[in-house]
Design a protein around this motif. Structure first.
Motif, mmCIF file in Angstrom:
data_model
loop_
_atom_site.group_PDB
_atom_site.id
_atom_site.type_symbol
_atom_site.label_atom_id
_atom_site.label_comp_id
_atom_site.label_asym_id
_atom_site.label_seq_id
_atom_site.Cartn_x
_atom_site.Cartn_y
_atom_site.Cartn_z
ATOM 1 N N PRO B 261 -47.518 -2.534 -2.167
ATOM 2 C CA PRO B 261 -48.390 -3.471 -1.303
ATOM 3 C C PRO B 261 -49.611 -4.837 -1.249
ATOM 4 O O PRO B 261 -49.884 -4.649 -1.697
ATOM 5 C CB PRO B 261 -49.389 -2.116 -0.224
ATOM 6 C CG PRO B 261 -49.335 -1.093 -1.092
ATOM 7 C CD PRO B 261 -48.576 -1.453 -1.621
ATOM 8 N N ALA B 262 -48.925 -5.513 -1.116
ATOM 9 C CA ALA B 262 -50.375 -6.467 -0.861
ATOM 10 C C ALA B 262 -51.097 -6.982 -0.093
ATOM 11 O O ALA B 262 -50.564 -6.399 0.499
ATOM 12 C CB ALA B 262 -48.884 -7.871 -1.304
ATOM 13 N N GLU B 263 -52.041 -7.883 -0.383
ATOM 14 C CA GLU B 263 -52.712 -8.020 1.175
ATOM 15 C C GLU B 263 -52.119 -8.365 2.413
ATOM 16 O O GLU B 263 -50.737 -8.907 2.393
ATOM 17 C CB GLU B 263 -53.726 -9.720 1.297
ATOM 18 C CG GLU B 263 -53.950 -9.293 -0.053
ATOM 19 C CD GLU B 263 -52.988 -10.518 -0.802
ATOM 20 O OE1 GLU B 263 -53.254 -12.013 -1.173
ATOM 21 O OE2 GLU B 263 -52.736 -9.871 -2.011
ATOM 22 N N GLY B 264 -52.559 -8.314 3.759
ATOM 23 C CA GLY B 264 -51.860 -8.158 4.880
ATOM 24 C C GLY B 264 -50.523 -7.535 5.196
ATOM 25 O O GLY B 264 -50.422 -6.286 4.665
ATOM 26 N N SER B 265 -49.836 -7.928 5.936
ATOM 27 C CA SER B 265 -48.486 -7.346 5.982
ATOM 28 C C SER B 265 -47.188 -7.565 5.113
ATOM 29 O O SER B 265 -46.185 -6.904 5.088
ATOM 30 C CB SER B 265 -48.073 -6.992 7.856
ATOM 31 O OG SER B 265 -47.598 -8.693 6.999
ATOM 32 N N TYR B 266 -47.641 -7.922 3.425
ATOM 33 C CA TYR B 266 -46.571 -7.898 2.963
ATOM 34 C C TYR B 266 -46.799 -7.233 1.932
ATOM 35 O O TYR B 266 -47.680 -6.585 1.362
ATOM 36 C CB TYR B 266 -46.976 -9.937 2.614
ATOM 37 C CG TYR B 266 -46.749 -10.527 3.213
ATOM 38 C CD1 TYR B 266 -45.517 -11.601 2.744
ATOM 39 C CD2 TYR B 266 -47.790 -11.358 3.762
ATOM 40 C CE1 TYR B 266 -45.444 -12.859 3.694
ATOM 41 C CE2 TYR B 266 -47.999 -12.256 4.525
ATOM 42 C CZ TYR B 266 -46.285 -13.041 4.358
ATOM 43 O OH TYR B 266 -46.240 -14.152 5.060
ATOM 44 N N GLN B 267 -45.343 -7.612 1.078
ATOM 45 C CA GLN B 267 -44.672 -5.923 0.259
ATOM 46 C C GLN B 267 -45.059 -6.593 -1.053
ATOM 47 O O GLN B 267 -44.272 -7.530 -0.778
ATOM 48 C CB GLN B 267 -44.006 -5.318 0.725
ATOM 49 C CG GLN B 267 -44.308 -4.594 1.893
ATOM 50 C CD GLN B 267 -45.107 -3.189 2.082
ATOM 51 O OE1 GLN B 267 -45.425 -3.343 0.726
ATOM 52 N NE2 GLN B 267 -45.563 -2.969 2.957
ATOM 53 N N ARG B 268 -45.608 -6.916 -2.211
ATOM 54 C CA ARG B 268 -45.020 -7.785 -3.476
ATOM 55 C C ARG B 268 -44.306 -6.977 -3.781
ATOM 56 O O ARG B 268 -44.219 -5.035 -4.527
ATOM 57 C CB ARG B 268 -46.764 -7.362 -4.315
ATOM 58 C CG ARG B 268 -46.065 -8.486 -5.368
ATOM 59 C CD ARG B 268 -47.329 -8.308 -6.107
ATOM 60 N NE ARG B 268 -47.061 -9.394 -7.072
ATOM 61 C CZ ARG B 268 -47.653 -10.505 -7.284
ATOM 62 N NH1 ARG B 268 -47.969 -11.355 -5.732
ATOM 63 N NH2 ARG B 268 -46.813 -11.261 -8.095
ATOM 64 N N CYS B 269 -42.649 -7.468 -4.303
ATOM 65 C CA CYS B 269 -41.797 -7.040 -4.754
ATOM 66 C C CYS B 269 -41.301 -7.424 -6.302
ATOM 67 O O CYS B 269 -41.267 -8.794 -6.429
ATOM 68 C CB CYS B 269 -40.501 -7.031 -4.244
ATOM 69 S SG CYS B 269 -40.130 -6.381 -2.315
ATOM 70 N N ALA B 270 -40.873 -6.418 -7.223
ATOM 71 C CA ALA B 270 -40.911 -7.032 -8.270
ATOM 72 C C ALA B 270 -39.894 -6.358 -8.983
ATOM 73 O O ALA B 270 -39.216 -5.033 -9.064
ATOM 74 C CB ALA B 270 -41.978 -6.974 -9.752
ATOM 75 N N LEU B 271 -38.665 -7.913 -9.192
ATOM 76 C CA LEU B 271 -37.130 -7.064 -8.822
ATOM 77 C C LEU B 271 -36.589 -7.690 -10.518
ATOM 78 O O LEU B 271 -37.154 -8.648 -10.961
ATOM 79 C CB LEU B 271 -36.381 -7.598 -8.098
ATOM 80 C CG LEU B 271 -36.959 -7.970 -6.904
ATOM 81 C CD1 LEU B 271 -36.334 -8.855 -5.982
ATOM 82 C CD2 LEU B 271 -36.266 -6.713 -5.879
ATOM 83 N N ARG B 295 -42.925 -15.018 1.231
ATOM 84 C CA ARG B 295 -44.469 -16.206 0.626
ATOM 85 C C ARG B 295 -44.894 -16.569 -0.649
ATOM 86 O O ARG B 295 -45.315 -17.813 -0.966
ATOM 87 C CB ARG B 295 -45.884 -15.615 1.322
ATOM 88 C CG ARG B 295 -46.499 -14.848 1.132
ATOM 89 C CD ARG B 295 -48.184 -14.946 1.384
ATOM 90 N NE ARG B 295 -48.267 -13.588 0.587
ATOM 91 C CZ ARG B 295 -49.347 -12.399 0.689
ATOM 92 N NH1 ARG B 295 -50.134 -12.972 1.812
ATOM 93 N NH2 ARG B 295 -49.932 -11.771 0.282
ATOM 94 N N GLU B 296 -44.259 -15.789 -1.423
ATOM 95 C CA GLU B 296 -43.634 -16.094 -2.281
ATOM 96 C C GLU B 296 -42.781 -15.490 -3.542
ATOM 97 O O GLU B 296 -42.005 -15.364 -2.586
ATOM 98 C CB GLU B 296 -44.484 -15.313 -4.020
ATOM 99 C CG GLU B 296 -45.398 -15.665 -4.925
ATOM 100 C CD GLU B 296 -46.322 -14.690 -6.490
ATOM 101 O OE1 GLU B 296 -47.013 -14.902 -4.871
ATOM 102 O OE2 GLU B 296 -45.733 -14.941 -7.394
ATOM 103 N N LEU B 297 -42.099 -16.324 -4.427
ATOM 104 C CA LEU B 297 -40.629 -16.736 -4.455
ATOM 105 C C LEU B 297 -41.151 -16.682 -6.147
ATOM 106 O O LEU B 297 -40.681 -18.490 -6.475
ATOM 107 C CB LEU B 297 -39.411 -16.835 -3.852
ATOM 108 C CG LEU B 297 -38.006 -16.586 -4.657
ATOM 109 C CD1 LEU B 297 -37.981 -14.603 -4.283
ATOM 110 C CD2 LEU B 297 -37.100 -16.974 -3.599
ATOM 111 N N SER B 298 -40.899 -15.759 -7.136
ATOM 112 C CA SER B 298 -41.116 -16.850 -8.134
ATOM 113 C C SER B 298 -40.155 -15.869 -9.354
ATOM 114 O O SER B 298 -40.023 -14.428 -9.246
ATOM 115 C CB SER B 298 -42.113 -16.777 -8.557
ATOM 116 O OG SER B 298 -43.122 -15.783 -9.451
#
Lengths: 250, 324
Positions: B261-271, B295-298
């Motif tokens: 889980p990241a801030e807000g309703s976001y989830q941080r996925c490491a693929l 909101r982020e793709l890197s």
């Protein structure tokens, strides 16, 4: 040749850039001063026609000065460079190992001769005030200095060899002192009574540095000691060269 | 005419009593290149440099500098290299100008030329304002410049610098690096260091060494390229954990994933992709199709540090297995 001269200059400069050189010169001056007063006392007590050089030598200050200063003069040659790391910059410059060894030896020998110059001053002073020509003959003075040079060269070679063995100046000085003292003590054995046929006595007579110096101060130049000093000096410089080269054998 | 590389090292091995410092090393450095020797302490960098500078002989193998053998033609090699050893030893009792002139004369320059070159290198290394000072009274940064000036004074074809920025403060490090960069314009340079950013900044090519071997040798860009193949993709998406899990599980290109889980309703996925696949377009496509805010793709591009750790660790693991 250029590298050799550059290194000799640097070697001599090293004594005067640091305190070492001045301390050595000051110590030698002190000892020479003592021998000078001794000389004056002797001259006042009994009139003599013995040359001043012989008078000086008879006080044994010569050996004290030689045995003490030779290791101190030579201890820095290789040990200091190894300790500070400048040995690496020196040996990666386009100079040969032989050039380095000879330059270090020449540098120490020149400095050593420099420390002996005040002796000449002492004798000139005595000669000037007594007005006695026999006291200071150019011939005996010259042979005295020849003796100082030859014996000094040998002791400098001892010291350079000792310094090449280690990266500690203290250890270099101790090894150099031990080598020098050994030769001096062995030479004293020639004074011991022994049958003249004894081969040991002959050997000790040949290496008797004390006897050699005594002839030099009397103005006698025998070729046997001259050959002895030149060969042994050469031998120890050769050993030094081999020690310097030995880093390539590992 | 083929221009010979400035350094050619073939199967170089150096054994000390009991351990091998350099083992079967082979590499080349072309003219005009700036090459970094990178490795942890004790990797054999200094030994390699000392052999190249003709200070130590190799146990076996050959090393040539400008076509001359470092053992048989040491004198020719020494004339062509400017070497600054580790810790930059100097005659601390000499003045800067005297020292440089002494070194120039020692390296065979004529009186006139040594005077001229001393002035040139002092100007170049910023030593003009301390030329009369005794080296022992200078700060470490200035001493380092004196060492560099000495390495340059006889206009060598190759400059070998062993850890040139060790022990300097960040400001001095920057100055020394700038100097090295300037040198690169008309000299070949071989630098050793264990500071990775230094190699990234100054070198065009890097050799990673460990335990006397070269583990990787390439340009810094190429190494980064190789490492980022198979690089992780990070995506921050506003969706439930279950939806995301279902989505990544059905994508054949994803090897494995991690959702946090990241801030807000976001989830941080490491693929992590299968093979060297770039997942970014697919992830974007999925998010667009499902209407998930993204909101982020890197894609992480590895720094030299990662490469270094990766390469040296892989080697360490291999050794461990051999031992078992």
């Amino acid at each position: 040749m250029q590298a050799y001269l550059t290194l000799v200059r640097r070697e001599l400069g090293g004594y005067f850039n640091s305190l070492t050189g001045y301390v050595i010169i000051a110590s030698v001056l002190l000892l020479l001063g003592f021998s000078f007063t001794d000389m004056l006392v002797k001259l006042n007590a009994t009139p003599t026609y013995v040359p001043l050089t012989e008078l000086f030598y008879s006080s044994y200050y010569f050996w004290l000065i030689l045995l003490l200063t030779a290791p101190i003069i030579t201890m820095r040659t290789f040990a200091l460079e190894k300790f500070s790391g400048t040995y690496e910059t020196l040996m990666t410059a386009p100079v040969g190992d032989l050039q380095v060894v000879l330059a270090k030896f020449t540098g120490t020998l020149l400095f050593y001769l420099l420390t002996w110059l005040p002796l000449l001053g002492c004798m000139v002073v005595v000669r000037y005030y007594t007005g006695e020509a026999t006291l200071l003959e150019p011939r005996t003075t010259l042979t005295t200095y020849l003796g100082i040079l030859l014996i000094g060269g040998l002791y400098m070679a001892f010291g350079c060899f000792a310094s090449a063995l280690t990266r500690s100046q203290i250890i270099a000085a101790m090894i150099g002192f031990a080598l020098g003292l050994t030769l001096f003590l062995l030479s004293l054995r020639s004074y011991m009574p022994a049958p003249p046929t004894d081969w040991g006595a002959k050997v000790f007579a040949y290496i008797a540095v004390g006897d050699h110096m005594e002839s030099f101060v009397r103005g006698i130049v025998d070729t046997r000691p001259v050959v002895f000093y030149l060969t042994v000096t050469g031998f120890f410089l050769f050993l030094t060269l081999k020690v310097v080269e030995s880093r390539r054998w590992k | 005419m083929i221009v010979r590389p400035i350094i050619e090292v073939k199967n170089l091995t150096k054994r000390y009593a009991g351990h091998t410092a350099v083992s079967n090393l082979t590499f080349e450095v072309g003219r005009g290149e700036v090459v970094g020797l990178l490795g942890p302490n004790g990797a054999g960098k200094s030994t390699t440099m000392r052999i190249l500078a003709c200070f130590l002989p190799a146990t076996s193998g050959t090393a040539r500098v400008a076509g001359y053998d470092v053992f048989a033609e040491a004198d020719q090699v020494r004339r062509r290299i400017g070497y600054m050893p580790e810790n930059n030893p100097l005659h601390l009792d000499m003045r800067v100008r005297d020292y440089l002139r002494f070194r120039a004369r020692l390296k065979g320059l004529t009186r006139r030329r040594s005077r001229l070159r001393t002035e040139v290198v002092m100007e170049r290394c910023g030593l003009k304002d301390v030329d009369r000072k005794i080296i022992g009274h200078l700060s470490k940064g200035y001493r380092q410049r004196v060492g560099l000036a000495d390495a340059l004074v006889h206009e060598p074809e190759l400059i070998i610098l062993d850890e040139p920025t060790i022990g300097l403060d960040p400001h001095q490090i920057r100055q020394v690096r700038q100097l090295i960069k300037d040198l690169a314009r008309n000299h070949s340079v071989l630098i050793s260091t264990h500071i990775l950013s230094e190699v990234e900044m100054t070198c065009s090519r890097v050799l990673i060494m460990q335990q006397g071997r070269v583990l990787a040798a390439d340009t810094t860009q190429n190494l980064q390229q190789i490492m980022s193949d198979g690089g992780q993709v990070i995506a921050e998406i506003a969706a439930t954990t279950e939806d995301l899990r279902a989505c990544w599980e059905q994508m054949a290109e994803v090897e494995h994933f991690n959702i946090a889980p990241a801030e807000g309703s976001y989830q941080r996925c490491a693929l992590t992709p299968r093979g060297s696949f770039d997942l970014r377009p697919l992830v974007y496509e999925q998010a667009r199709l499902r209407g998930w805010p993204l909101r982020e793709l890197s894609r992480s591009l590895h720094s030299l540090e990662d490469i270094f750790v990766h390469v040296t660790r892989a080697q360490g693991d291999g050794e461990g297995e051999e031992g078992r």
